[in-house]
Design an enzyme around this catalytic site. Structure first.
Site, PDB file in Angstrom:
ATOM      1  N   ALA A 115       0.875  -1.327   0.076  1.00  0.00           N
ATOM      2  CA  ALA A 115      -0.097  -0.169   0.056  1.00  0.00           C
ATOM      3  C   ALA A 115       1.008   1.291  -0.015  1.00  0.00           C
ATOM      4  CB  ALA A 115      -1.016   0.027   1.218  1.00  0.00           C
ATOM      5  N   LYS A 116       2.050   1.093   0.450  1.00  0.00           N
ATOM      6  CA  LYS A 116       2.986   2.557   0.472  1.00  0.00           C
ATOM      7  C   LYS A 116       3.371   2.940  -0.920  1.00  0.00           C
ATOM      8  CE  LYS A 116       3.287   2.292   5.127  1.00  0.00           C
ATOM      9  NZ  LYS A 116       2.487   3.123   5.840  1.00  0.00           N
ATOM     10  N   ASP A 117       3.110   2.216  -1.963  1.00  0.00           N
ATOM     11  CA  ASP A 117       3.334   2.848  -3.208  1.00  0.00           C
ATOM     12  C   ASP A 117       2.561   4.210  -3.300  1.00  0.00           C
ATOM     13  OD1 ASP A 117       4.929   0.720  -3.688  1.00  0.00           O
ATOM     14  OD2 ASP A 117       3.848  -0.089  -5.460  1.00  0.00           O
TER      15      ASP A 117
END
Length: 345
Positions: free
Chosen positions: A47-49
């Site tokens: 999710a950090k993208d």
């Protein structure tokens, strides 16, 4: 090459629009319907993208950074990988202060992506000069032309998920979601997603997952940062020993705490029963769902979305390693789960 809808200019165009997958087997016997938002489908496998691209493009638009500058960040691994990936494509140098709790797999991946990595002791106070928070600050001050992302205290962390994860879940469920279950570390994912969903329907319940050894649940309930709550735990990217401003506690209805061991075993169970190879925090989120179900939180009409934040490949030396599991007391030596390998001599 002539542009078509099937050709992408680079991997950054693949960020977001991750699938929502119904869980059928691990939820057997539970009331309601359960769906996993599988963030491992992002090109950086987490999710950090979303926040890496959003924060860096925002800084570019404001003229804060330019090609050749240095990006500095504090990370348990996933944000660092995403920032390193985006930096590689945009021409930035990347320096990361990483918690020693991060798996070797994550650290090796960061180096492979071209990042300079500083591994800092995990079990020290947040204001200790050796902590990854303070090391990142020092590196930023000592590095000309650097920008410190500071995801724990960056409103853009929340904004990224308000602009993407929330709308995606709303659309994918046709607005029928009743509960969102998500782990809380920096708090950006749960807060931004919740903010969007609550605007659409204030009745949606936002259920945060916290770790034993973390201060988040008690702070949410009392407004007190109780340092007596803090002790070492194994789960990466979940819980905190400080209060991040990127957590909007007003959007979260309640927290549930999960243990290291049960979360690890539940991650393995997800792989076996759903064919989804997910990370440690995904196991924690699903373990939280199990506990909430036992408490009677869900009913036959519940439509529960669970955010699975990252991919299992980042934990091969930890929760998917029988020896590590046994060493930490999570797997009985007599009941090994990965007993399918046989060596023929």
């Amino acid at each position: 090459m002539k542009e078509t809808k099937k050709v992408y200019k680079n991997v950054l165009e693949l960020i977001g629009n991750t699938p929502l997958i119904e869980l059928n087997n691990i939820t057997e016997g539970m009331k309601g319907s359960y769906f996993a938002k599988v963030e491992a489908f992002n090109p950086g496998h987490s999710a950090k993208d979303r926040i890496a691209l959003h924060i860096l493009e925002n800084a570019e638009a404001k003229g804060i950074i330019k090609p050749g500058d240095t990006i500095v960040e504090t990370t348990s691994g996933n944000t660092g990988f995403s920032i390193a990936m985006v930096s590689a494509l945009k021409g930035y140098k990347c320096i990361l202060a990483v918690s020693s709790k991060s798996s070797k797999d994550k650290i090796d991946m960061l180096k492979t992506m071209g990042a300079e990595v500083h591994v800092c002791p995990a079990h020290v106070a947040a204001d200790d000069p050796r902590s990854y928070y303070e090391v990142a600050k020092r590196i930023h001050l000592e590095t000309p032309g650097s920008v410190y992302i500071n995801q724990y205290f960056n409103e853009l962390n929340i904004e990224a998920h308000y602009a993407s994860t929330g709308p995606e879940i709303w659309e994918q469920t046709n607005g029928e979601i009743t509960h969102l279950v998500a782990c809380s570390g920096t708090g950006g994912t749960i807060s931004g997603t919740a903010r969007f969903l609550k605007e659409k329907n204030p009745g949606i319940q936002i259920l945060g997952i916290d770790a034993y050894g973390s201060v988040l649940q008690k702070f949410h309930e009392t407004g007190e940062l109780d340092k007596n709550e803090i002790y070492p735990y194994r789960i990466e990217g979940l819980g905190k020993n400080l209060i991040p401003s990127a957590t909007d506690f007003s959007q979260i209805d309640s927290f549930t705490k999960v243990t290291d061991g049960e979360s690890a075993l539940t991650a393995r169970e997800i792989a076996r029963k759903e064919g989804l190879f997910v990370g440690y925090t995904s196991g924690a989120a699903m373990q939280g769902v199990k506990q909430l179900n036992e408490e009677g939180v869900f009913d036959a009409n519940s439509k529960v979305v669970i955010i699975f934040p990252d991919h299992g490949s980042r934990y091969m030396s930890k929760i998917y390693d029988d020896e590590w599991m046994k060493l930490n007391g999570f797997l009985d030596e007599a009941v090994q789960e990965t007993k399918a390998v046989q060596y023929i001599k």
